[in-house]
Design an enzyme around this catalytic site. Sequence first.
Site, PDB file in Angstrom:
ATOM      1  CB  CYS A 155      -0.933  -0.017   1.222  1.00  0.00           C
ATOM      2  SG  CYS A 155      -2.049   1.393   1.278  1.00  0.00           S
ATOM      3  CB  CYS A 160      -0.725   2.710   3.847  1.00  0.00           C
ATOM      4  SG  CYS A 160      -2.202   2.048   3.084  1.00  0.00           S
ATOM      5  CG  ASP A 161       3.083   1.247   4.314  1.00  0.00           C
ATOM      6  OD1 ASP A 161       2.539   1.717   5.329  1.00  0.00           O
ATOM      7  OD2 ASP A 161       2.959   0.066   3.959  1.00  0.00           O
TER       8      ASP A 161
END
Length: 314
Positions: A140, A143-144
């Site tokens: 992701c 997200c990261d």
Amino acid sequence: MSDTIEKLVIIGSGPAGHTAAIYAARANLSPLMFEGFLAGGVAAGGQLTTTTEVENYPGFPKGVDGPQLMDLFREQSLRFETRIHTETVEKLDLSQIPFQVVSSGRKVLTKSLIIATGATAKRLSIPGEEQFWQQGISACAVCDGALPIFRNKTLVVIGGGDTAVEEATHLTKFGTKVVVVHRRNSLRASKIMQKRLLSHPKIEMQWDSVVEEALGNEGLTGVRIRNVKTHESKILAAEGLFYAIGHIPNTSFLDGQLKLDETGYIVTKPGTTQTSVNGVFAAGDVQDKVWRQAVTAAGTGCMASLEAERYLAE
Ligand code: FAD
Ligand code: NDP
């Protein structure tokens, strides 16, 4: 099987399931949740239990550990007296009301149902994947990608669909260079997204290639890729590897009783969480292959609960 007919059963325990439970419990629907027992290979609490820092969930300005966030969701569901069984639902009978829910431990009847079983990011099972998972490898980028370990580094994205293009473009904000490794010589992504990707000065393509190994010591330092046409192998130096090779929605237990799209996601009526069966609602990643964020999952969990409440009142 108990003779009691539940008002609402919630299947799944990620952000969508717990948000649905909090709203339903506060509306006196006395929800019963099946949180799963390693369902889809993920612990109760869902996908966020597999990550470390979550930096984009509102209300946590300093970030929050993924498993800790999900413990807090669970605590809030319990505070309003949601009943939780740590069991996986194996079968449903949606052919008549009350619906029948069969888990690994019991059978229950319910007037309404919220399905929030999420999706699982596909992995490749290559050497080094386990060692560097969430320590250089991620499924992701949204997200990261902003994590310090990926800043000003060379990053690799695997895939050729819309997610790969979106994630690669997103990663150009953080990395010095983004290399997209795709197994064919044409992309599956929409034309407009392809154009954006291929004209980006920070993005480089490795066509007809597959990643065969993640390399490193303390952290990821590179990947071994192989050209599937020439069979030549080479090592690309990289500090980040992002999988964008699709997700598998956790819908196999539905056994064809709800309308699914061609990739197995539950189809909901646009702008609602209503499925093809009256009284059955779907929330979170199990019905969303575009946004796939904790906050959007929680949002649709809220919608499903409010819609179930209205349905029961009618
Ligand atoms: P999930 O979180 O997938 O939870 C579904 C739950 O249902 C699981 O616990 C599963 O075991 C259970 N279940 C499945 N089948 C059954 C069954 N038959 N019976 C009972 N239970 C069942 N999003 C962000 O917003 N920020 C981030 O930083 C972020 N980081 C991420 C990092 C990683 C590594 C991953 C994989 C995802 C990340 N995401 C992040 C995405 C986010 O985790 C998901 O969008 C979100 O968790 C989806 O929530 P959900 O409730 O739909 O389902
Ligand atoms: P897709 O299934 O569309 O694409 C997956 C990509 O990964 C494909 O290019 C596929 O290759 C590749 N792939 C799959 N398995 C492997 C493997 N084992 N090894 C190497 N490569 C592999 O998934 P997406 O997540 O990209 O998209 C899912 C859906 O969501 C689509 O309908 C998409 O349009 C939609 N979406 C839309 C967005 C938007 O509109 N903004 C954003 C994100 C997703 P190959 O092409 O050879 O099959």
